[in-house]
Scaffold this active site. Structure first.
Site, short mmCIF file in Angstrom:
data_model
loop_
_atom_site.label_atom_id
_atom_site.label_comp_id
_atom_site.label_asym_id
_atom_site.label_seq_id
_atom_site.Cartn_x
_atom_site.Cartn_y
_atom_site.Cartn_z
N LYS A 255 13.05 -2.28 -8.40
CA LYS A 255 13.48 -1.48 -7.25
C LYS A 255 13.97 -2.37 -6.11
CE LYS A 255 13.02 1.81 -3.94
NZ LYS A 255 12.84 1.01 -2.76
N MET B 156 11.15 5.99 -6.46
CA MET B 156 9.90 6.14 -5.71
C MET B 156 9.79 5.02 -4.68
SD MET B 156 7.02 7.37 -8.34
CE MET B 156 7.25 8.84 -9.31
N GLY C 15 5.28 4.02 -9.10
CA GLY C 15 6.03 2.77 -9.29
C GLY C 15 5.11 1.56 -9.19
N HIS C 16 4.24 1.56 -8.16
CA HIS C 16 3.25 0.47 -8.02
C HIS C 16 2.31 0.46 -9.23
CE1 HIS C 16 3.97 1.32 -3.57
NE2 HIS C 16 4.28 0.05 -3.67
N GLY D 191 0.81 -1.22 0.00
CA GLY D 191 0.00 0.00 0.00
C GLY D 191 0.84 1.26 0.00
N ALA D 192 0.19 2.40 0.38
CA ALA D 192 0.83 3.73 0.24
C ALA D 192 1.36 3.84 -1.19
CB ALA D 192 1.93 3.94 1.28
N GLN E 19 14.86 -8.98 -3.85
CA GLN E 19 13.55 -9.62 -3.64
C GLN E 19 13.13 -10.38 -4.91
OE1 GLN E 19 10.09 -7.84 -1.43
NE2 GLN E 19 9.44 -7.35 -3.48
P1 AMP Z 1 6.05 -2.43 -1.66
O1 AMP Z 1 4.68 -1.89 -1.51
O2 AMP Z 1 7.14 -1.46 -1.33
O3 AMP Z 1 6.22 -3.78 -0.98
O4 AMP Z 1 6.23 -2.71 -3.21
C1 AMP Z 1 5.33 -3.50 -3.92
C2 AMP Z 1 5.91 -3.80 -5.28
O5 AMP Z 1 6.13 -2.57 -5.97
C3 AMP Z 1 7.26 -4.51 -5.20
O6 AMP Z 1 7.34 -5.48 -6.23
C4 AMP Z 1 8.24 -3.38 -5.42
O7 AMP Z 1 9.47 -3.81 -5.96
C5 AMP Z 1 7.47 -2.52 -6.41
N1 AMP Z 1 7.98 -1.15 -6.38
C6 AMP Z 1 8.15 -0.36 -5.30
N2 AMP Z 1 8.70 0.82 -5.65
C7 AMP Z 1 8.87 0.76 -6.99
C8 AMP Z 1 9.41 1.69 -7.96
N3 AMP Z 1 9.87 2.88 -7.61
N4 AMP Z 1 9.43 1.31 -9.24
C9 AMP Z 1 8.97 0.08 -9.62
N5 AMP Z 1 8.45 -0.82 -8.76
C10 AMP Z 1 8.41 -0.49 -7.46
#
Ligand code: AMP
Length: 293
Positions: free
Chosen positions: A160, A195, A47-48, A42-43, A164
């Site tokens: 990013k 981001m 990028g998401h 979330g948030a 992982q």
């Molecule tokens: P998170 O909510 O941070 O766990 O991220 C969820 C998904 O979004 C994960 O696969 C992250 O790698 C991807 N993600 C987060 N930030 C970015 C970004 N700036 N650009 C591309 N993918 C992203």
């Protein structure tokens, strides 16, 4: 590529349990839809949304999960302060055209405290694995649970979080999940900062200083491609971080892009990436840059 009927694309449907999804999924499979999953905490930011867009390009139905997974946080303060903005997230997902959003409770995902530990071997002994003990066990657990509950055809992850991605690919291989993994490039702010949901916690001074991560990656990449030795590059970057007040470097390493083996020298014939983690103010940020694709 299959297109959804209008009625489904116009709004995003939220569900909370695996049982709810099982019913929906059966109906979708009868219509032969490919199901794409975008796991998030979330948030949401652009990028998401890039992952959602990619899923929509590849799959007839896109499910986004929003769950701040407690087992992947080794630092309780980081977990407590993790930003949450469900209503805004749903608005963004509606605009982007996601079809379903899974927002389970902690009790749904962890009816009991998990007794299981996933060990990814050498992959998790370095970088994020070394600096955040237990982090990849938590990631492996939650992603396995999501894969079992949602049973997507394709799942989308961001570059990013490069380590992982390597962990998830290993998980899919070792546990034979019949799921294709797609990786989406890192989305950056105009000034280069990757981001991240955590960027919301940066005050103005830290936001300025956070640029050091991407600037160091870009500078190092250029130096390596111009023939400067990795040792020299790494030492200069380490020194630069030391001299910057309010920024504390955890690691700045060159790794094999798929093996995540720490490299002692740059080899133009081997796929490698630069990875960095640093605490800026009180916010822990990570970033990476492929040197040779
Ligand atoms: P998170 O909510 O941070 O766990 O991220 C969820 C998904 O979004 C994960 O696969 C992250 O790698 C991807 N993600 C987060 N930030 C970015 C970004 N700036 N650009 C591309 N993918 C992203």
């Amino acid at each position: 590529m299959r297109h959804l009927p209008q009625a489904i694309t116009q709004s995003v449907q939220v569900f909370y349990t695996g049982a709810e999804w099982s019913e929906i999924r059966l109906r979708l499979l009868q219509k032969n839809f490919q199901i794409g999953l975008v796991p998030t905490m979330g948030a949401l930011h652009q990028g998401h949304l890039d992952l959602v867009k990619r899923s929509k390009e590849n799959c007839g139905v896109t499910v986004v999960s929003i769950f701040v997974n407690p087992t992947q946080f080794n630092n309780p303060e980081d977990f407590a302060k993790y930003p949450q903005s469900l209503n805004d997230d749903l608005d963004l997902l509606k605009t982007e055209g996601a079809d379903y959003v899974f927002t389970p409770s902690v009790e749904t995902m962890y009816p009991q405290k998990s007794q299981m530990t996933l060990d990814f071997g050498p992959l998790e002994r370095v970088l994020e694995g070394a600096f955040r003990p237990g982090h990849f066990n938590g990631v492996g657990l939650i992603v396995s649970k999501l894969f079992h509950l949602i049973q997507p055809h394709v799942a989308f992850f961001g570059q990013k979080d490069l380590q992982q991605v390597a962990i998830i690919k290993r998980l899919v291989l070792d546990l034979s999940f019949p799921i294709e993994i797609q990786t989406v490039p890192t989305r950056r702010e105009n000034d280069g900062l990757a981001m991240s949901s955590r960027n919301r916690r940066l005050d103005a001074v830290s936001r300025e200083k956070s640029l050091l991560l991407f600037q160091s990656l870009s500078w190092a990449k250029e130096e390596l491609l111009n023939g400067t030795s990795w040792l020299e590059v790494q030492q200069k970057v380490n020194r630069n971080f030391k001299q910057t007040e309010g920024v504390s470097l955890e690691y700045f390493e060159l790794v094999g892009t798929e093996s995540f083996e720490i490299l002692k020298a740059f080899d133009p014939d081997q796929k490698s990436s630069l990875c960095v983690a640093a605490e800026v103010g009180k916010v822990r940020l990570i970033d990476n840059l492929p040197v040779n694709a």
